[in-house]
Design a protein around this motif. Structure first.
Motif, mmCIF file in Angstrom:
data_model
loop_
_atom_site.group_PDB
_atom_site.id
_atom_site.type_symbol
_atom_site.label_atom_id
_atom_site.label_comp_id
_atom_site.label_asym_id
_atom_site.label_seq_id
_atom_site.Cartn_x
_atom_site.Cartn_y
_atom_site.Cartn_z
ATOM 1 N N LEU A 161 0.825 -1.201 0.000
ATOM 2 C CA LEU A 161 0.000 0.000 0.000
ATOM 3 C C LEU A 161 0.866 1.261 0.000
ATOM 4 C CD1 LEU A 161 -2.827 -0.958 2.536
ATOM 5 C CD2 LEU A 161 -3.142 -0.402 0.115
ATOM 6 N N ASN A 162 1.908 1.279 0.833
ATOM 7 C CA ASN A 162 2.790 2.438 0.892
ATOM 8 C C ASN A 162 3.464 2.692 -0.453
ATOM 9 O OD1 ASN A 162 2.242 2.963 3.601
ATOM 10 N ND2 ASN A 162 3.966 1.738 4.345
ATOM 11 N N ALA A 163 3.924 1.617 -1.080
ATOM 12 C CA ALA A 163 4.566 1.749 -2.389
ATOM 13 C C ALA A 163 3.571 2.275 -3.419
ATOM 14 C CB ALA A 163 5.141 0.403 -2.832
ATOM 15 N N SER A 164 2.328 1.799 -3.326
ATOM 16 C CA SER A 164 1.290 2.223 -4.260
ATOM 17 C C SER A 164 0.956 3.700 -4.078
ATOM 18 C CB SER A 164 0.032 1.372 -4.072
ATOM 19 O OG SER A 164 -1.005 1.797 -4.935
ATOM 20 N N TYR A 165 0.852 4.159 -2.823
ATOM 21 C CA TYR A 165 0.543 5.568 -2.569
ATOM 22 C C TYR A 165 1.573 6.467 -3.261
ATOM 23 C CZ TYR A 165 -2.486 3.864 1.233
ATOM 24 O OH TYR A 165 -3.447 3.223 1.973
ATOM 25 N N LYS A 166 2.840 6.142 -3.093
ATOM 26 C CA LYS A 166 3.897 6.982 -3.658
ATOM 27 C C LYS A 166 3.930 6.884 -5.180
ATOM 28 C CE LYS A 166 6.706 6.701 0.529
ATOM 29 N NZ LYS A 166 7.962 6.228 1.161
ATOM 30 N N LYS A 167 3.803 5.669 -5.708
ATOM 31 C CA LYS A 167 3.844 5.483 -7.162
ATOM 32 C C LYS A 167 2.673 6.183 -7.844
ATOM 33 C CE LYS A 167 3.434 1.926 -10.731
ATOM 34 N NZ LYS A 167 3.231 0.475 -10.994
ATOM 35 N N GLU A 168 1.463 5.984 -7.312
ATOM 36 C CA GLU A 168 0.280 6.572 -7.939
ATOM 37 C C GLU A 168 0.284 8.097 -7.806
ATOM 38 O OE1 GLU A 168 -1.408 4.826 -9.773
ATOM 39 O OE2 GLU A 168 -1.243 2.774 -9.089
ATOM 40 N N THR A 169 0.786 8.602 -6.688
ATOM 41 C CA THR A 169 0.888 10.054 -6.532
ATOM 42 C C THR A 169 1.833 10.640 -7.571
ATOM 43 O OG1 THR A 169 0.433 9.943 -4.151
ATOM 44 C CG2 THR A 169 1.513 11.940 -4.966
ATOM 45 N N ASP A 170 2.979 9.987 -7.775
ATOM 46 C CA ASP A 170 3.945 10.461 -8.770
ATOM 47 C C ASP A 170 3.326 10.456 -10.168
ATOM 48 O OD1 ASP A 170 5.854 10.838 -6.838
ATOM 49 O OD2 ASP A 170 6.913 8.952 -7.219
ATOM 50 N N THR A 171 2.584 9.379 -10.494
ATOM 51 C CA THR A 171 1.940 9.282 -11.802
ATOM 52 C C THR A 171 0.957 10.425 -12.018
ATOM 53 O OG1 THR A 171 2.151 6.864 -11.856
ATOM 54 C CG2 THR A 171 0.468 7.844 -13.280
ATOM 55 N N LEU A 172 0.142 10.689 -10.999
ATOM 56 C CA LEU A 172 -0.852 11.751 -11.107
ATOM 57 C C LEU A 172 -0.195 13.124 -11.214
ATOM 58 C CD1 LEU A 172 -3.683 10.729 -8.613
ATOM 59 C CD2 LEU A 172 -3.696 10.646 -11.102
ATOM 60 N N LYS A 173 0.828 13.363 -10.429
ATOM 61 C CA LYS A 173 1.486 14.674 -10.467
ATOM 62 C C LYS A 173 2.134 14.923 -11.829
ATOM 63 C CE LYS A 173 2.217 15.466 -5.535
ATOM 64 N NZ LYS A 173 3.196 15.661 -4.431
ATOM 65 N N GLN A 174 2.673 13.880 -12.443
ATOM 66 C CA GLN A 174 3.246 14.028 -13.780
ATOM 67 C C GLN A 174 2.167 14.447 -14.773
ATOM 68 O OE1 GLN A 174 5.381 10.446 -14.867
ATOM 69 N NE2 GLN A 174 6.595 10.476 -12.987
ATOM 70 N N TRP A 175 0.982 13.814 -14.664
ATOM 71 C CA TRP A 175 -0.101 14.175 -15.583
ATOM 72 C C TRP A 175 -0.605 15.585 -15.292
ATOM 73 C CZ3 TRP A 175 -5.172 15.731 -15.599
ATOM 74 C CH2 TRP A 175 -5.843 15.648 -16.838
ATOM 75 N N LEU A 176 -0.751 15.919 -14.025
ATOM 76 C CA LEU A 176 -1.232 17.252 -13.664
ATOM 77 C C LEU A 176 -0.265 18.338 -14.155
ATOM 78 C CD1 LEU A 176 -2.491 16.517 -10.033
ATOM 79 C CD2 LEU A 176 -3.916 17.057 -12.020
ATOM 80 N N ASP A 177 1.020 18.028 -14.150
ATOM 81 C CA ASP A 177 2.018 19.002 -14.602
ATOM 82 C C ASP A 177 1.949 19.243 -16.112
ATOM 83 O OD1 ASP A 177 2.990 19.418 -12.059
ATOM 84 O OD2 ASP A 177 4.660 18.004 -12.254
ATOM 85 N N ARG A 178 1.440 18.248 -16.872
ATOM 86 C CA ARG A 178 1.451 18.381 -18.330
ATOM 87 C C ARG A 178 0.062 18.503 -18.950
ATOM 88 N NH1 ARG A 178 0.202 13.818 -21.283
ATOM 89 N NH2 ARG A 178 -0.028 11.882 -20.090
ATOM 90 N N HIS A 179 -0.993 18.445 -18.147
ATOM 91 C CA HIS A 179 -2.328 18.367 -18.743
ATOM 92 C C HIS A 179 -2.686 19.608 -19.563
ATOM 93 C CE1 HIS A 179 -3.653 20.908 -15.342
ATOM 94 N NE2 HIS A 179 -4.717 21.181 -16.081
ATOM 95 N N GLU A 180 -2.122 20.761 -19.210
ATOM 96 C CA GLU A 180 -2.440 21.982 -19.944
ATOM 97 C C GLU A 180 -1.825 21.989 -21.344
ATOM 98 O OE1 GLU A 180 -1.287 25.215 -17.447
ATOM 99 O OE2 GLU A 180 -3.137 25.139 -16.257
#
Length: 280
Positions: free
Chosen positions: A184-203
Motif C-alpha cells: 500500500l505504501n509503495a502504491s501511494y507513492k507510485k500513484e501520486t507520482d503518476t498523477l502529479k506528472q499528468w497534472l504538470d502536463r495536462h495543460e
C-alpha cells in the motif's frame, strides 16, 4: 496505456461511468453520444447501450433524451459520489478489531453473496475464515454506524458485528497477514507520482485528449481510493496516503473543469448534428 484502454472500453460501462461522474445530475443523450464518440464508440452502439441500460433499470429517462442513474444503480451512485469523504471515516486505533459473522446468512444466492463480499471489501474487511470478516476497529464512530453503512451497501441486517482484542498469537499473525501495508505504501507513492506528472502536463494536451485521459485516470484512481482499507496510521505511511487522496481530489476537480470545457467547445458545436441523428 491510457489510449489503449480507451479503445477497448465498453459503451455501457462508459455510460454508467459518465452518469456516476455526473453525481446525481441528468445527462442528455447528445452529451453521452459525443462523450462515447471520444472513446471510439459509434453513435449506434451508444443508442443500443442506452436502450438496454434503460430496460435493465440501470438508467432511466427523466425526459425525452435525458438520462440519469436508474433504480438499480442510484445507491451505488450515492456511495461513489461520497468518495471524497473516505478519510473522514477513519479514527484513531486502540488495538481492537471489528469482526463480522455471516455464516448464518447462507451462501446459495450467488448474487447476494457477491454483493455482501463486495460491501465488506469496500469497508476494508478481509475474510479470515469463511463467513468471518475482520478489520482494525478504526472506522466509523461506532458499530451501529458501520452496520448501517454495510446494510446500505447490500449486507442483510441480520449480520452480526462485534469488537474483539484478544487473539492467540498465530491467529493475530494470520489477521495481520490479510493486508500488505508495504504494498500500500509503495502504491501511494507510485500513484501520486503518476498523477502529479499528468497534472504538470495536462495543460499542454489537446482538449479531447485531456478529457479522455482525465476520465480514465479519474475512474481508476477514485476506485483505488474507494477500495482503500483505511488501515490504522500505525500500519501504513499515513502522510503518503493523505497526499495521494488529496492529489486524486485535485485530479477530479481539474477533470470536471476539462469536461465542462469539452461540453462547451465540442459537444455544443456538435449539438445540432447530434440532435438530428438522435431523432431519426
Amino acid at each position: 496505456m491510457l489510449l489503449e484502454h480507451a479503445m477497448t472500453i465498453q459503451p455501457r460501462k462508459l455510460i454508467l461511468g459518465l452518469l456516476l461522474a455526473a453525481k446525481g445530475q441528468s445527462v442528455s443523450a447528445k452529451d453521452l453520444v459525443a462523450a462515447c464518440e471520444l472513446f471510439g464508440v459509434a453513435q449506434g452502439s451508444t443508442r443500443v447501450a442506452l436502450a438496454r441500460l434503460t430496460a435493465e433499470q440501470e438508467i432511466e429517462s427523466t425526459a425525452r433524451g435525458i438520462y440519469t442513474l436508474g433504480r438499480a444503480t442510484k445507491g451505488i451512485g450515492a456511495r461513489v459520489s461520497n468518495w471524497t469523504l473516505q478519510m473522514q471515516r477513519a479514527r484513531p486505533w486502540t488495538g481492537f478489531y471489528t469482526v463480522a459473522y455471516t455464516n448464518h446468512m447462507g451462501r446459495t444466492n450467488r448474487t447476494i453473496l457477491k454483493q455482501r463480499e463486495t460491501a465488506f471489501e469496500l469497508c476494508g474487511f478481509r475474510e479470515l475464515e469463511q463467513g468471518l470478516f475482520i478489520r482494525p476497529d478504526n472506522v466509523e464512530k461506532d458499530l451501529d454506524t458501520l452496520k448501517a453503512r454495510l446494510v446500505n451497501m447490500g449486507v442483510a441486517p441480520d449480520c452480526h458485528l462485534f469488537v474483539a482484542k484478544e487473539f492467540q498469537t498465530h491467529t493475530l499473525q494470520d489477521i495481520q497477514n490479510l493486508w500488505d501495508p508495504a504494498q500500500l505504501n509503495a502504491s501511494y507513492k507510485k500513484e501520486t507520482d503518476t498523477l502529479k506528472q499528468w497534472l504538470d502536463r495536462h495543460e499542454t494536451l489537446g482538449l479531447e485528449v485531456a478529457a479522455k485521459e482525465s476520465y480514465l485516470l479519474g475512474s481508476h484512481h477514485i476506485r483505488l481510493v474507494r477500495h482503500d482499507p483505511l488501515l490504522p496510521d500505525e500500519w501504513v505511511d499515513a502522510q503518503s496516503r493523505a497526499t495521494y487522496f488529496k492529489t486524486v481530489e485535485q485530479l477530479d476537480t481539474i477533470g470536471q473543469n476539462i469536461w465542462r470545457q469539452f461540453h462547451e467547445q465540442v459537444i455544443g458545436v456538435q449539438s445540432e448534428t447530434l440532435d438530428e441523428n438522435l431523432s431519426r
